[in-house]
Design an enzyme around this catalytic site. Structure first.
Site, PDB file in Angstrom:
ATOM      1  N   ILE A   1       0.816  -1.215   0.000  1.00 35.42           N
ATOM      2  CA  ILE A   1       0.000   0.000   0.000  1.00 35.42           C
ATOM      3  C   ILE A   1       0.847   1.262   0.000  1.00 35.42           C
ATOM      4  O   ILE A   1       0.315   2.369   0.044  1.00 35.42           O
ATOM      5  CB  ILE A   1      -0.957   0.027   1.218  1.00 35.42           C
ATOM      6  CG1 ILE A   1      -0.174  -0.099   2.524  1.00 35.42           C
ATOM      7  CG2 ILE A   1      -1.993  -1.082   1.107  1.00 35.42           C
ATOM      8  CD1 ILE A   1      -1.040  -0.009   3.774  1.00 35.42           C
ATOM      9  N   GLY A   2       2.142   1.112  -0.067  1.00 31.85           N
ATOM     10  CA  GLY A   2       2.989   2.295  -0.120  1.00 31.85           C
ATOM     11  C   GLY A   2       4.451   1.908  -0.128  1.00 31.85           C
ATOM     12  O   GLY A   2       4.820   0.766   0.140  1.00 31.85           O
TER      13      GLY A   2
ATOM     14  N   PHE B   1      13.271   4.060   2.015  1.00 30.43           N
ATOM     15  CA  PHE B   1      13.942   3.021   2.776  1.00 30.43           C
ATOM     16  C   PHE B   1      13.001   1.903   3.204  1.00 30.43           C
ATOM     17  O   PHE B   1      13.410   1.021   3.931  1.00 30.43           O
ATOM     18  CB  PHE B   1      14.591   3.621   4.028  1.00 30.43           C
ATOM     19  CG  PHE B   1      15.417   4.828   3.741  1.00 30.43           C
ATOM     20  CD1 PHE B   1      16.680   4.699   3.196  1.00 30.43           C
ATOM     21  CD2 PHE B   1      14.933   6.102   3.992  1.00 30.43           C
ATOM     22  CE1 PHE B   1      17.443   5.811   2.920  1.00 30.43           C
ATOM     23  CE2 PHE B   1      15.688   7.217   3.721  1.00 30.43           C
ATOM     24  CZ  PHE B   1      16.949   7.075   3.181  1.00 30.43           C
TER      25      PHE B   1
ATOM     26  N   VAL C   1       5.520  -0.465   2.607  1.00 31.05           N
ATOM     27  CA  VAL C   1       4.409  -0.565   3.549  1.00 31.05           C
ATOM     28  C   VAL C   1       3.390  -1.553   2.993  1.00 31.05           C
ATOM     29  O   VAL C   1       2.955  -1.438   1.840  1.00 31.05           O
ATOM     30  CB  VAL C   1       3.753   0.804   3.798  1.00 31.05           C
ATOM     31  CG1 VAL C   1       2.657   0.672   4.852  1.00 31.05           C
ATOM     32  CG2 VAL C   1       4.800   1.817   4.247  1.00 31.05           C
TER      33      VAL C   1
ATOM     34  N   LYS D   1       5.185  -1.532   8.222  1.00 35.28           N
ATOM     35  CA  LYS D   1       6.243  -0.751   7.592  1.00 35.28           C
ATOM     36  C   LYS D   1       7.531  -1.565   7.652  1.00 35.28           C
ATOM     37  O   LYS D   1       8.157  -1.688   8.706  1.00 35.28           O
ATOM     38  CB  LYS D   1       6.388   0.580   8.334  1.00 35.28           C
ATOM     39  CG  LYS D   1       7.276   1.599   7.675  1.00 35.28           C
ATOM     40  CD  LYS D   1       7.175   2.912   8.475  1.00 35.28           C
ATOM     41  CE  LYS D   1       7.957   4.025   7.840  1.00 35.28           C
ATOM     42  NZ  LYS D   1       7.806   5.299   8.603  1.00 35.28           N
TER      43      LYS D   1
ATOM     44  N   ASP E   1       7.777  18.635  11.565  1.00 33.11           N
ATOM     45  CA  ASP E   1       7.398  18.374  10.168  1.00 33.11           C
ATOM     46  C   ASP E   1       5.887  18.239  10.051  1.00 33.11           C
ATOM     47  O   ASP E   1       5.379  17.351   9.368  1.00 33.11           O
ATOM     48  CB  ASP E   1       8.089  17.116   9.647  1.00 33.11           C
ATOM     49  CG  ASP E   1       8.013  17.011   8.120  1.00 33.11           C
ATOM     50  OD1 ASP E   1       7.781  18.051   7.478  1.00 33.11           O
ATOM     51  OD2 ASP E   1       8.177  15.908   7.588  1.00 33.11           O
TER      52      ASP E   1
END
Length: 711
Positions: free
Chosen positions: A26-27, A31, A34, A49, A142
Site C-alpha cells: 500500500i505504499g 527506505f 508498507v 512498515k 514536520d
C-alpha cells in the site's frame, strides 16, 4: 471473507511477519515498503512498515529508533498508534494502526476548501495531539497535511499525527537549530536558519488551518528562496476574495499563528484557549488533553483504524530526503523539494595529533568517513591547528624570510541537538550591523547508498549565513590590481585578481566575490589532481576538503543575496559584471554553483575511499597550498630566466591565485579552528604577491614591446 482471502494470499506468497499475514503493498518510500497486514487470529487490519536496515546509515537508524521511542511512549487517540515491532534478519517491521481515510493532503485535494466547522473539527484534534507532544517536550518539526492521517474519509474522521522521524525532545525554553520540515509549512525562523523553539510547530498549524479553509497555502513560491522572500516581504496575511464568510475568530487565529516573528506569534496556551477552539461541542479537548502513558514493551494490545498509506511520501518518515512529496496527489501544492543545510567545519572532522617527523600539526581521521566503515554518518573532518612550516620557503633575495602561520585554536563544536541537520556556531567574526550574520559551520551527511547528487538537489539550497556581503555600486578592486585589465599574457587563465581591498577583506561585490572563489577553487583543484596522479591520495583528500569549503562559501553568498532583497542584489550584479558565472539571471546562478559543489562532493567521496585507516594522519591543507604557491613562484622564475615567458606567466599567475586565497579567502572559510594570520604573515604574503605581480607586469610589458599591436 476478506480475512480468509488475505490469509489465503499470504499462504500463497509465503509472507507472514510475526502474527500478521502480509497482503498487498500500500505504499513505499526511500527506505521501506508498507504492506497491508491482518492479524492471523484476531483479523485486525494493520499497516506494516518494512524497513531495510542495510539501507539506513547510523543517523537514520537513530532517527528510526527515536520515532519508535516516541510512538511507544504515547498512547493518544490523536497520535498514530504503535502496535508492535518485529525484527527479522536485516529488517525491522513496524506494525502501526491502519488509517483507511488516507492523509489530510488527500482529503484537501479531494474536497478543496472545507467548511469552517470541519476545519475546527480537525484543528481541535490537532491541538489535542500537540498538547500531548508539548507535555512531553516534543517538537514534531514536520507538521504538514501529509503527516496528518484520517481514520475515515468523511468530515467526522479522527485525525492522527504521524511520521515522527523529525521529532525531537526539547527541554522547556530550549532552542533548536536544525532545519527540518516542509517548506510550504515551515516557519520562517527555520528557513532563515535561526534558533527556534516549539513555536515553529504553531506556524505549521497556522499554514494547515489556512489551507483547510481556503484550499491553498498561505505563501507560495517557485523555489524555497522565493517562498522565504514572499514571507519576509508580506506585511499582513491575505485571504482569498472568495473567503469572505470566514469568521473573525478563524481569521484571527490564522493571522496570529502566521506571524513572521515567533515572539509575536501565539503561545501554545493562547492557541489552546483561542476563541476559535473554544467550542467543545464538536470535540472534548479537555478530556483529550493528556492521555499518554509509557508502555512497558513494544506490543500494544488492541488497535484502531489507522493509516491508509496508498501513496506514502518518499522520505517515509525518515529525515533524509525532505519533502519530496512524490506521494502527494497530482497538483498538490507541496510540489517543490525541501532544502537543508549542512553542518560543522567544512565537511569533515579531523582531530589534531602530534606529528613525530614534522613541525606541522598533522591530523587524524576521528570520524569514520565513507568507505572506511560505510557508516555514512554525519562526518566532521576538522582541521585543528592550521600552521604553515618554515620548510621549502620561497625566498627571493628581496623578500624577508617566511615564518609559520599562526592560528587561533578552537575547541570542538558542541554536540548538536540533531545529528542529521544541525547548525553550530562558527568562528566569531566582527561584522557590521547591516550584515546578514556571522558564518556557521556545516556538515555533509554523505550516504554510501545514495548518489550525492540526489542529496544535494534536495538539501543544498538553504545554507548558513556567509561572511558579510554588502551591495556595492562599483568593484572594490584589490591593491594588487587586476591582471585582466592589464592585458594579461595568454595562458594566465586564473584571471582577475580584483579580490581584496586595502585591508585584505574579500570584495563586497557579491558576484566578484563568487568569481574569486570560483578561481581559487580551480587553482586548488589542480593541486588535488596532481597529488591524486602521484598516488598521494590522503594529501589530495585533505586539499579537496578546502575546495568544499570554498563552494560552500559561494553557496552562502548566493543564498544570502537571494533572500536579502537589498539594493544591489545578485540580479543587478549579474547585469553589471556577469562574466564566467551565469548569463541567465540570478535564478540560474544557484543551480550552477550547486552543480560545481556536487561534483566536488563526488570527488571527495572518491578520494575518501583511499583513506585506509581511522588513524591516518591528515596533512595540513593550508601548508600544502602555501608550499605549492611558493614552488610555482620558483618554477616561474626559472622559466622566465630560461626565456619561456608564457609558461612563467602561467606559473606566476597560479602562485598569485593561491597566495591571495591564503591571504584573503581562507580566513573567511568555515575551518575548525579558523585560519588566523598575524600581521607579519600578512605582510609577507603581500610582499610575495607584489613581487610576483611585478614579474607578471614585466612579462606583459616585454610581450607588448616584442609583439606590438597592429594599429
Amino acid at each position: 471473507m476478506a480475512q480468509s482471502s488475505l490469509v489465503a494470499a499470504a499462504g500463497r506468497s509465503g509472507r507472514v511477519i510475526g502474527d500478521y499475514a502480509v497482503g498487498r503493498q500500500i505504499g513505499s518510500g526511500s527506505f521501506s515498503v508498507v504492506w497491508e497486514g491482518r492479524h492471523l487470529v484476531h483479523g485486525t487490519v494493520v499497516a506494516i512498515k518494512e524497513i531495510a536496515m542495510a539501507r539506513l546509515n547510523k543517523k537514520l537508524q537513530e532517527s528510526l529508533m527515536s520515532e519508535i521511542i516516541i510512538l511507544r511512549k504515547i498512547n493518544h487517540p490523536n497520535i498514530i498508534r504503535f502496535i508492535d515491532m518485529i525484527e527479522a534478519p536485516g529488517k525491522i517491521n513496524l506494525v502501526l494502526e491502519y488509517c483507511k481515510g488516507g492523509d489530510l493532503s488527500m482529503y484537501i485535494h479531494k474536497h478543496g476548501s472545507v467548511p469552517e466547522a470541519t476545519a475546527k473539527h480537525f484543528m481541535l484534534q490537532l491541538a489535542a495531539g500537540l498538547q500531548v507532544l508539548r507535555d512531553n517536550n516534543i517538537i514534531h518539526r514536520d507538521l504538514k497535511p501529509q503527516n496528518l492521517l484520517l481514520s475515515t474519509d468523511d468530515n467526522d474522521a479522527a485525525l492522527k499525527i504521524a511520521d515522527f522521524g523529525f521529532a525531537r525532545s526539547l527541554q522547556p525554553r530550549g532552542l533548536a537549530e536544525t532545519l527540518c520540515g516542509s517548506p510550504l509549512y515551515m516557519a520562517p525562523e527555520i528557513m532563515q536558519l535561526q534558533k527556534y523553539d516549539a513555536k515553529a510547530d504553531l506556524w505549521s498549524v497556522g499554514a494547515i488551518l489556512f489551507q483547510l479553509v481556503t484550499g491553498r497555502t498561505p505563501f507560495t513560491g517557485n523555489s524555497q528562496i522565493q517562498l522565504l522572500q514572499n514571507i519576509i516581504r508580506s506585511t499582513e496575511l491575505h485571504f482569498p476574495a472568495d473567503c469572505r464568510d470566514l469568521s473573525t475568530d478563524c481569521k484571527d487565529l490564522c493571522q496570529k499563528l502566521l506571524r513572521r516573528n515567533p515572539v509575536e506569534r501565539l503561545t501554545f496556551e493562547e492557541f489552546f484557549h483561542h476563541p476559535f477552539l473554544s467550542d467543545k461541542q464538536s470535540y472534548d479537548f479537555t478530556r483529550s488533553r493528556l492521555d499518554s502513558r509509557t508502555m512497558n514493551d513494544f506490543h500494544s494490545s488492541g488497535s484502531s483504524p489507522s493509516r491508509n498509506i496508498e501513496e506514502i511520501s518518499q522520505e517515509d518518515g525518515l529525515p533524509f530526503f525532505l519533502d519530496d512529496d512524490s506521494s502527494g496527489p497530482e497538483g498538490s501544492p507541496s510540489s517543490f523539494k525541501h532544502t537543508s543545510p549542512m553542518k560543522s567545519s567544512y565537511g569533515f572532522s579531523v582531530e589534531r595529533r602530534e606529528a613525530a617527523l614534522s613541525p606541522l600539526k598533522n591530523m587524524d581521521l576521528s570520524s569514520r568517513y565513507s568507505r572506511v566503515s560505510h557508516r555514512a554518518e554525519t562526518n566532521n573532518f576538522k582541521f585543528e591547528g592550521h600552521r604553515l612550516s618554515d620548510r621549502s620557503q620561497f625566498k627571493p633575495s628581496s623578500l624577508p624570510d617566511s615564518r609559520s602561520f599562526s592560528t587561533q585554536g578552537r575547541g570542538d563544536s558542541p554536540d548538536s541537538m540533531d545529528q542529521d541537520y544541525v547548525l553550530i556556531s562558527g568562528p566569531p567574526v566582527d561584522i557590521p550591523s547591516s550584515s546578514s550574520g556571522s558564518p556557521k559551520p556545516f556538515n555533509y551527511p554523505f550516504k554510501s547508498h545514495s548518489p550525492p547528487v540526489e542529496f544535494i538537489k534536495r538539501n543544498v539550497t538553504n545554507l548558513t549565513a556567509p561572511m558579510p556581503i554588502a551591495s556595492a555600486t562599483g568593484n572594490n578592486l584589490s591593491r594588487f590590481g587586476s591582471l585582466e585589465s592589464q592585458n594579461c599574457i595568454p595562458g594566465t587563465s586564473h584571471g582577475s585578481l580584483d579580490l581584496v581591498d586595502a585591508f585584505e577583506q574579500p570584495s563586497t561585490n557579491s558576484l566578484t566575490r563568487i568569481r574569486s572563489l570560483q578561481k581559487c577553487a580551480a587553482a586548488i583543484a589542480e593541486l588535488v589532481h596532481e597529488r591524486g596522479e602521484n598516488g598521494k591520495h590522503l594529501e589530495a583528500f585533505s586539499i579537496q576538503l578546502v575546495i568544499l569549503a570554498i563552494w560552500n562559501q559561494a553557496l552562502h553568498i548566493c543564498h544570502t543575496q537571494a533572500v536579502s532583497g537589498i539594493e544591489g542584489s545578485l540580479l543587478q550584479d549579474i547585469n553589471r559584471v556577469g562574466r564566467n558565472i551565469s548569463h541567465g539571471g540570478s535564478e540560474k546562478l544557484l543551480p550552477q554553483i550547486q552543480k560545481e559543489f556536487v561534483q566536488e562532493v563526488e570527488r571527495a567521496e572518491e578520494l575518501a575511499k583511499f583513506v585506509e585507516s581511522d588513524n591516518a594522519k591528515m596533512p595540513d591543507a593550508m601548508e600544502m597550498i602555501l608550499q605549492a604557491a611558493l614552488a610555482l613562484g620558483i618554477s616561474g622564475g626559472v622559466d622566465e630566466v630560461m626565456g619561456d615567458a608564457e609558461n612563467a606567466g602561467n606559473l606566476y599567475s597560479k602562485a598569485v591565485r593561491l597566495l591571495v586565497f591564503l591571504a584573503v579567502e581562507a580566513q573567511t572559510l568555515i575551518l575548525n579552528p579558523p585560519l588566523t594570520l598575524t600581521n607579519s604573515v600578512r605582510y609577507r604574503l603581500r610582499t610575495y604577491i607584489d613581487s610576483l605581480i611585478t614579474r607578471l607586469k614585466h612579462l606583459q610589458s616585454h610581450r607588448r614591446t616584442s609583439y606590438p599591436q597592429k594599429q
